[in-house]
Design a protein around this motif. Structure first.
Motif, PDB file in Angstrom:
ATOM      1  N   LEU A   1      -0.302   6.691   4.300  1.00 38.81           N
ATOM      2  CA  LEU A   1      -1.697   6.767   4.755  1.00 38.81           C
ATOM      3  C   LEU A   1      -1.916   8.037   5.572  1.00 38.81           C
ATOM      4  O   LEU A   1      -1.215   8.283   6.557  1.00 38.81           O
ATOM      5  CB  LEU A   1      -2.052   5.536   5.592  1.00 38.81           C
ATOM      6  N   GLN A   2      -2.926   8.832   5.151  1.00 42.21           N
ATOM      7  CA  GLN A   2      -3.230  10.080   5.837  1.00 42.21           C
ATOM      8  C   GLN A   2      -4.559  10.032   6.580  1.00 42.21           C
ATOM      9  O   GLN A   2      -4.744  10.767   7.547  1.00 42.21           O
ATOM     10  CB  GLN A   2      -3.264  11.232   4.825  1.00 42.21           C
ATOM     11  N   HIS A   3      -5.474   9.167   6.130  1.00 41.12           N
ATOM     12  CA  HIS A   3      -6.801   9.122   6.738  1.00 41.12           C
ATOM     13  C   HIS A   3      -7.193   7.670   7.003  1.00 41.12           C
ATOM     14  O   HIS A   3      -7.226   6.850   6.081  1.00 41.12           O
ATOM     15  CB  HIS A   3      -7.823   9.775   5.804  1.00 41.12           C
ATOM     16  N   LEU A   4      -7.477   7.356   8.254  1.00 41.03           N
ATOM     17  CA  LEU A   4      -7.971   6.033   8.643  1.00 41.03           C
ATOM     18  C   LEU A   4      -9.295   6.214   9.356  1.00 41.03           C
ATOM     19  O   LEU A   4      -9.394   6.948  10.349  1.00 41.03           O
ATOM     20  CB  LEU A   4      -6.976   5.324   9.563  1.00 41.03           C
ATOM     21  N   SER A   5     -10.344   5.537   8.849  1.00 42.59           N
ATOM     22  CA  SER A   5     -11.670   5.616   9.454  1.00 42.59           C
ATOM     23  C   SER A   5     -12.176   4.204   9.719  1.00 42.59           C
ATOM     24  O   SER A   5     -12.213   3.372   8.807  1.00 42.59           O
ATOM     25  CB  SER A   5     -12.633   6.357   8.521  1.00 42.59           C
ATOM     26  N   ILE A   6     -12.566   3.945  10.956  1.00 46.56           N
ATOM     27  CA  ILE A   6     -13.126   2.647  11.342  1.00 46.56           C
ATOM     28  C   ILE A   6     -14.411   2.923  12.102  1.00 46.56           C
ATOM     29  O   ILE A   6     -14.388   3.440  13.219  1.00 46.56           O
ATOM     30  CB  ILE A   6     -12.148   1.844  12.222  1.00 46.56           C
ATOM     31  N   THR A   7     -15.561   2.622  11.484  1.00 48.77           N
ATOM     32  CA  THR A   7     -16.850   2.897  12.107  1.00 48.77           C
ATOM     33  C   THR A   7     -17.737   1.659  12.031  1.00 48.77           C
ATOM     34  O   THR A   7     -17.738   0.946  11.027  1.00 48.77           O
ATOM     35  CB  THR A   7     -17.557   4.074  11.410  1.00 48.77           C
TER      36      THR A   7
ATOM     37  N   PHE B   1       0.831  -1.204   0.000  1.00 47.40           N
ATOM     38  CA  PHE B   1       0.000   0.000   0.000  1.00 47.40           C
ATOM     39  C   PHE B   1       0.868   1.258   0.000  1.00 47.40           C
ATOM     40  O   PHE B   1       0.691   2.171   0.807  1.00 47.40           O
ATOM     41  CB  PHE B   1      -0.947   0.005   1.206  1.00 47.40           C
ATOM     42  N   THR B   2       1.802   1.313  -0.931  1.00 46.00           N
ATOM     43  CA  THR B   2       2.797   2.388  -0.942  1.00 46.00           C
ATOM     44  C   THR B   2       2.212   3.742  -1.322  1.00 46.00           C
ATOM     45  O   THR B   2       2.820   4.777  -1.024  1.00 46.00           O
ATOM     46  CB  THR B   2       3.923   2.047  -1.933  1.00 46.00           C
ATOM     47  N   SER B   3       1.049   3.755  -1.979  1.00 42.67           N
ATOM     48  CA  SER B   3       0.445   5.032  -2.382  1.00 42.67           C
ATOM     49  C   SER B   3      -0.833   5.352  -1.616  1.00 42.67           C
ATOM     50  O   SER B   3      -1.403   6.429  -1.791  1.00 42.67           O
ATOM     51  CB  SER B   3       0.132   5.021  -3.887  1.00 42.67           C
ATOM     52  N   LEU B   4      -1.314   4.429  -0.790  1.00 40.97           N
ATOM     53  CA  LEU B   4      -2.614   4.589  -0.150  1.00 40.97           C
ATOM     54  C   LEU B   4      -2.631   5.795   0.781  1.00 40.97           C
ATOM     55  O   LEU B   4      -1.766   5.942   1.633  1.00 40.97           O
ATOM     56  CB  LEU B   4      -2.987   3.325   0.634  1.00 40.97           C
ATOM     57  N   GLU B   5      -3.680   6.646   0.603  1.00 45.51           N
ATOM     58  CA  GLU B   5      -3.830   7.844   1.427  1.00 45.51           C
ATOM     59  C   GLU B   5      -5.051   7.772   2.334  1.00 45.51           C
ATOM     60  O   GLU B   5      -5.060   8.381   3.406  1.00 45.51           O
ATOM     61  CB  GLU B   5      -3.947   9.085   0.537  1.00 45.51           C
ATOM     62  N   SER B   6      -6.084   7.027   1.920  1.00 47.07           N
ATOM     63  CA  SER B   6      -7.308   6.964   2.714  1.00 47.07           C
ATOM     64  C   SER B   6      -7.795   5.517   2.787  1.00 47.07           C
ATOM     65  O   SER B   6      -7.927   4.844   1.759  1.00 47.07           O
ATOM     66  CB  SER B   6      -8.392   7.843   2.082  1.00 47.07           C
ATOM     67  N   LEU B   7      -8.088   5.039   4.001  1.00 43.28           N
ATOM     68  CA  LEU B   7      -8.551   3.670   4.239  1.00 43.28           C
ATOM     69  C   LEU B   7      -9.762   3.733   5.154  1.00 43.28           C
ATOM     70  O   LEU B   7      -9.695   4.289   6.256  1.00 43.28           O
ATOM     71  CB  LEU B   7      -7.437   2.844   4.865  1.00 43.28           C
ATOM     72  N   GLU B   8     -10.898   3.174   4.694  1.00 41.83           N
ATOM     73  CA  GLU B   8     -12.134   3.229   5.459  1.00 41.83           C
ATOM     74  C   GLU B   8     -12.720   1.832   5.630  1.00 41.83           C
ATOM     75  O   GLU B   8     -12.854   1.085   4.658  1.00 41.83           O
ATOM     76  CB  GLU B   8     -13.167   4.118   4.757  1.00 41.83           C
TER      77      GLU B   8
END
Length: 1263
Positions: A855-861, A826-833
């Motif tokens: 990775l700049q944004h991690l969201s776990i809901t 995931f060398t380019s991944l910026e947002s993971l939800e």
């Protein structure tokens, strides 16, 4: 096609298009290719060439010679007539192709020959007149050296500072200083300042150039050269040499000049300013740059230009886009020029007019200075008001530089860009442009022709738009990320150069459209019935288009008779739009007569069915049917629309498509495709189309045989870059069917060029193998794939993947197979939800050591069984964890974290809180007490700028502690222990929202100079909250339309708890406060005292459901108040009386749910009022003419749900009213206001009249 009359190169381009079309195979073939016909066409071409040779001279002379102007108008009419003939020939050719005819009817051919002869006769007459008018042949085409166009040039600049003060540019100065003084190992650095004409680029660089701080960079040589648009290599090189040596040089040899310049710069660190560069040819710049490369390390070239393309041509190391001035600084610039012995201090009215003039200039320093200077000797209010109400273009030439500055940008455009830019005259100021939509209307007008046909019109349009953007004719919208806006003065320029050919209702003041008008637009809140007669003269109309801006109503109406007239009368229409005409339920069959129509937009209407006659529009290229919820099917013979390129029907109920859709060989954009059952439209139809852009394929469960999916041929559609695959949500699968779905998805393999993929409601048990081969994939979304128990393998190896979303999957474990590599994934991944993954328990963390470096944004809901998180995410900037009640982990180590959102997140723990954290949101009623205690300490010690406490009653804030950095505080249903809010503890707050169960008062001892937006609300409000931006309205609609939205419905019972009771006793002291909203404070008795003195900047006041609140006796509201909304506060209305006596700014007054029989009765309404809205006043019986007749600025009156209001005032309404809406339950009044009703005579003159209208709110989409 818009034909401007400023620059000859533009008309020459138009001529060239006609030449190419006249001698095309299609036209020659239509006439049979006989010598006679070919001679006629050649004769036509000769006359066109003869006129084209002098048209440049004519366009310059027309401003001083009315006869030349009339001659030029005749040329344009003849050109338009010629284009009409050619377009009709195109239609006949397409018709023969569809109907299978091999020969054209002789009668039709003879008719066109006759029309061409008429055009030829007109051109011969015009050609014979050119010599009598003294028109001369141009020596060259276009603008620049050798052209006969006399273009106003910008005055040359020097390094000397003209303005001793520069306002609002300290930030930009520091940026440039940092560039200049930063240690740079490169021998030469090029820095570019890009901005539109008049924005202050030269002034900024002059101040930097002369600032003592520049001495810190230790430049041995400083030089300033003004370039302008004549970029002759020898001339520019010699100018640089003279600036460096401070002496004249008469060399006419480039070799000598470059040799001397090299010798002078060799080994020396220099600063060279190149002001006002226009050159976009890299080869020219490379020649000029050659001797400049011999300077010492750290040398800098500082460039100012209006074009980002210039900066790219010069290979700039850094580019800074100079924006318009902020509002506060605009006044300073204007006042410095316009002030005369502090007369603003003596005349408040003059200052108010001045503020409106400043607003009109939209942050452009040149406009501010020019108009300010013009007004310096003008001291009367009438003179200032004349400038306020006039166009910039009406200023005397000797008093202004604005027109030359902007016209210079226009003149330097290539001819093809001039046509595209001038068409923007149809759009209102503040219009939000969507790139693809603007490109489409350019295509409709034939602006995007490519002679070699190596590119599609859409690709050419993209190039043209990017060129205009790089030249600062557009700028990115600050509000909408993917949209664009145009400065008001450039909008004026577009209208200035296109003249009568574009007519914008509400801007152009003519009672009837001029005969020369070809393009017509009108604001969406305009009643078209009133202006139908004004269209009668514009028989040759090509564009009919509503336009919408944020302040407009969402819909418009038009009587059926007018609709039928439009379809039958204006047979030359190319672009017809009825978008947002909510009453439109059907299209007349006379649509068939619009043979030249290229675009039809029926989006956001109530249309139920399209007539079959639409299938005879063989020239149609664009058909838009988005957001038509009543539409269920498309005509069966749509395959006859052989020129159709765009077909859009998003958000409709169309699921059954025509069978032969695959015959539309020119179709590039298809919004949706639904797989039919059995013999209906099969997925095989997709295989025959060369689609571009985005495609959504639905009802994939209808593919019974997996091999049929191969016929879609998605793998061989390289231009299809965005794909959504969707199955039905409500279908049951046995094991055999699940395996079938696995094969279907495997066979739907897209092209390797795909950048965005969404898979929804997939019923198979595994994801396709081809996912890992999509090397260009940027975004992947997997939603409700409930039978898949494992994520796709090796997703971490996708090199371009930036956005990854999983929603509603039933996976239990994320293991090493997900990453594909233990060292780097995931060398380019910026947002993971991750969301709604109720079975997910384990996230194998050993595999994450080398994962997610960006990775700049991690969201776990909504993952209630998840227990652990990754240990560290070094690039993370935003973390959102919500409804993960079993978490027992430490939060990831994230030294760059900027934003944190936590809600019901179990026993999540934090090691530390980095200083980088600026935004914190806490929510949920089940937050652990220990976590809240830690957060409370952190808030008090941090440099947070935003804190949101949402539905978290146990959260506390420290008392007697100064929150020095906090700019926004939002408490919604939180902090139940808070009784008194200490405003002094938050000295930097700009926005404050308080909704606390037990809050009783606000304490304040010191004035609060930063607060601009304050909202206070009872804890039990049922309002809908926009959590992304609590200070932004949920939907921006015409005032009152929110009454039709279900989430705005209010309970009639107000919960009466002890609640909030008082503002500070001495008044709320907030001199910068712009917006104040007070809602549902049932126990509040008084508004803040001394509002007129302590809240002088207040321009919006909203008071809702405060039945006991009043003004202090003799209280006065702020004089700058512009908008006031009063809802369910009858006592306040009664106490107003003379509270607005000093107000000269109030423009909008909205009164709702107020118990009153008469209005305005004793309440004095200010003369400035332009909009009055009265809603849901069940006891209102009478409008008081005495209280309304003086409102000479009132333009809009809306009456809604006033059942006892029987009639309008006896003496009528103010004559200034141009919009009247009578809505909802006003049955008594509606009957009197119908035609032939008792009150009809009082309102029949009103331009925009809406009576007995039912608004049906559909979902609102941007156009």
């Amino acid at each position: 096609m818009v034909v401007e009359w400023v620059c000859g190169a533009l008309l020459s381009s138009f001529f060239q298009v006609l030449f190419d079309r006249l001698l095309s195979r299609q036209v020659l073939g239509y006439f049979g290719g006989t010598d006679k016909h070919e001679m006629l066409l050649n004769k036509l071409k000769v006359n066109l060439l003869s006129i084209n040779a002098v048209v440049d001279d004519a366009e310059q002379k027309q401003f001083s010679n009315s006869y030349v102007k009339a001659w030029l108008d005749g040329v344009k009419d003849a050109l338009f007539d010629a284009e009409d003939v050619l377009d009709e020939i195109d239609y006949e050719v397409s018709k023969c192709m569809v109907e299978g005819e091999s020969h054209f009817k002789s009668k039709s051919v003879n008719t066109f020959i006759s029309r061409i002869e008429q055009v030829l006769l007109s051109l011969e007459v015009l050609s014979s007149q050119k010599d009598h008018l003294g028109l001369k042949n141009a020596s060259g085409g276009g603008v620049g050296p050798g052209s006969s166009s006399k273009v106003s040039q910008k005055l040359p600049s020097s390094s000397l500072v003209i303005e001793t003060d520069i306002y609002g540019r300290n930030g930009e100065k520091e940026i440039i200083f940092n560039w200049l003084t930063h240690d740079n190992p490169n021998p030469l650095t090029i820095l570019s300042i890009v901005g539109m004409g008049g924005v202050g680029k030269t002034t900024l660089v002059q101040h930097v150039y002369n600032d003592p701080k520049v001495e810190n960079a230790r430049f041995s040589i400083k030089a300033w050269v003004c370039i302008s648009d004549d970029f002759d290599v020898l001339h520019v090189s010699r100018a640089i040499l003279e600036a460096v040596t401070k002496s004249r040089d008469n060399s006419g040899d480039l070799e000598m000049v470059h040799g001397r310049l090299k010798k002078k710069l060799l080994g020396k660190k220099f600063l060279l300013v190149l002001d006002d560069v226009w050159n976009e040819r890299r080869d020219k710049w490379e020649v000029v740059q050659t001797p400049l490369n011999y300077g010492a390390e750290g040398s800098v070239i500082l460039v100012t230009t209006r074009s980002e393309k210039v900066a790219f041509t010069m290979r700039s190391d850094k580019v800074h886009h100079l924006k318009q001035l902020q509002e506060d600084y605009c006044w300073q610039v204007f006042a410095k020029q316009a002030l005369q012995d502090d007369n603003f201090l003596l005349n408040v009215e003059l200052k108010k007019i001045g503020m409106k003039i400043v607003e009109k200039c939209k942050g452009l320093p040149l406009a501010l200075k020019t108009i300010g200077s013009f007004l310096h000797t003008k001291s009367s209010i009438s003179e200032w008001e004349r400038v306020l109400t006039s166009e910039i273009w009406d200023l005397p030439n000797e008093d202004g530089q604005i027109i030359p500055a902007l016209l210079l940008s226009y003149h330097n455009l290539p001819s093809h860009l001039k046509r595209c830019f001038s068409y923007c005259a149809l759009f209102p100021k503040d219009y939000v442009f969507v790139e693809k939509n603007l490109i489409q209307v350019w295509m409709i007008e034939n602006f995007l022709r490519c002679p070699q046909q190596t590119k599609t019109p859409e690709e050419i349009g993209k190039q043209y738009f990017d060129d205009l953007l790089s030249r600062c004719f557009f700028e990115k919208s600050s509000r909408y990320e993917t949209s664009f806006v145009m400065h008001d003065l450039l909008n004026d320029l577009a209208k200035y150069v296109c003249g009568d050919f574009c007519f914008r209702l509400g801007v152009d003041n003519a009672e009837r459209l001029p005969k020369s008008t070809r393009h017509f637009s009108f604001p969406i809140n305009h009643n078209l019935n009133f202006v139908s007669e004004s269209l009668n003269d514009a028989k040759r109309l090509r564009t009919f288009m509503p336009t919408k801006v944020a302040s407009n109503s969402c819909y418009w109406r038009c009587e059926w008779s007018i609709i039928c007239e439009l379809f039958s009368k204006f047979e030359l229409l190319r672009h017809l739009s009825f978008s947002y005409c909510y009453e439109l339920e059907e299209v007349p069959d006379s649509l068939r007569y619009l043979k030249l129509l290229r675009s039809l937009d029926l989006s956001s209407t109530s249309i139920k069915i399209l007539p079959d006659s639409i299938c005879f529009l063989y020239n149609l290229q664009i058909l838009k049917l988005n957001s038509c919820p009543c539409l269920k099917e498309l005509p069966r013979n749509m395959h006859t629309l052989i020129n159709l390129r765009h077909l859009e029907f998003l958000h409709t109920n169309v699921t059954d498509l025509p069978m032969y859709l695959g015959k539309l060989k020119n179709l590039l954009i298809l919004s949706s495709f639904y797989v039919g059952k059995g013999s209906k439209c099969s997925i095989e139809q997709l295989g025959k189309l060369n689609l571009h852009g985005r495609l959504s394929i639905g009802q994939l469960q209808n593919i019974d045989i997996p091999s049929d999916a191969l016929a879609a041929n998605l793998k061989n559609k390289p231009h299809l870059v965005d794909l959504a695959l969707d199955w039905s949500q409500d279908w049951e699968l046995d094991d055999l069917r699940k395996e079938n779905e696995n094969e279907v998805l495997e066979n739907l393999q897209p092209s390797e060029h795909l950048t965005k993929l969404s898979i929804s409601n997939y019923g198979g048990t595994k994801f396709p193998s081809w996912l890992v081969f999509l090397s260009r994939l940027v975004s992947l979304s997997l939603v409700n794939c409930k039978n898949c128990e494992r994520l796709p393998s090796k997703l971490g190896l996708l090199p371009s993947l930036k956005y990854l979303k999983f929603n509603g999957l039933m996976i239990i474990v994320i293991d090493a197979d997900f990453y594909g590599s233990s060292s780097s994934s995931f060398t380019s991944l910026e947002s993971l939800e991750f969301s709604n993954m109720v079975k997910w328990k384990a996230w194998e963390l050993d595999a994450t050591k080398g994962a997610f470096p960006r990775l700049q944004h991690l969201s776990i809901t909504g993952c209630p069984n998840l227990e652990k998180l990754p240990e560290q995410l070094l690039g993370l900037k935003k973390l959102n964890i919500s409804d993960c009640k079993k978490l027992v982990a430490w939060a990831p180590k994230a030294p760059k974290i900027h934003e944190l959102e936590l809600q019901n997140c179990g026993k999540l723990q934090f090691n530390d809180y980095p200083a980088t954290l600026k935004r914190l949101t806490i929510g949920g009623q089940h937050m652990e007490a220990s976590l809240l205690d830690n957060i409370q300490i952190f808030i008090s010690k941090s440099s947070l700028e935003y804190v949101g406490i949402l539905n978290c009653p146990d959260m506390k804030i420290f008392k007697s502690h100064c929150y020095r950095f906090l700019e926004t505080l939002e408490i919604r249903d939180g902090c139940s222990f808070l009784r008194t809010f200490p405003l002094d503890d938050f000295p930097k707050l700009s926005k404050l929202y308080l909704k606390c169960r037990n809050l009783q008062n606000i304490s304040q001892k010191q004035p609060h100079s930063h607060l601009k937006d304050f909202e206070i609300c009872d804890d039990y409000s049922s309002e809908f909250v926009n959590f992304e931006n609590p200070f932004e309205p949920v939907v921006t609609l015409f005032p009152g339309e929110e009454l039709h939205l279900p989430w705005k419905e209010r309970s009639e019972e107000l919960v009466n708890i002890q609640g909030f009771q008082s503002f500070p006793s001495e008044g709320l002291s907030a001199p910068s406060l712009k917006r104040l909203r007070i809602q549902r404070l049932t126990n509040l008795k008084l508004l803040p005292s001394c509002m007129h003195m302590l809240l002088q900047s207040l321009d919006e006041l909203h008071i809702e459901d405060c039945p006991n609140v009043e003004l202090l006796p003799n209280g006065v509201l702020p004089s700058n108040l512009k908008r006031m909304n009063l809802l369910n506060c009858s006592k306040l209305i009664a106490s107003l009386k003379w509270a607005l006596r000093d107000n000269t700014s109030l423009e909008v007054l909205s009164i709702q749910k107020v118990d009153m029989k008469f209005f305005p009765r004793d309440v004095f309404l200010p003369l400035s009022l332009t909009c009055l809205h009265i809603y849901d006043c069940p006891n209102l019986e009478q409008l008081d003419y005495k209280g309304l007749h003086h409102l000479s600025s009132l333009k809009e009156l809306i009456l809604n749900d006033c059942p006892w209001l029987e009639c309008l005032p006896k003496d009528g309404l103010p004559k200034s009213i141009s919009t009247l809406q009578i809505l909802g339950n006003c049955q008594r009044l509606k009957q009197r206001c119908q035609k032939e009703g008792a009150d009809w005579g009082k309102i029949q003159h009103i331009e925009n009249l809406y009576v007995d209208m039912q608004l049906h709110m559909h979902e609102v989409y941007s156009v």
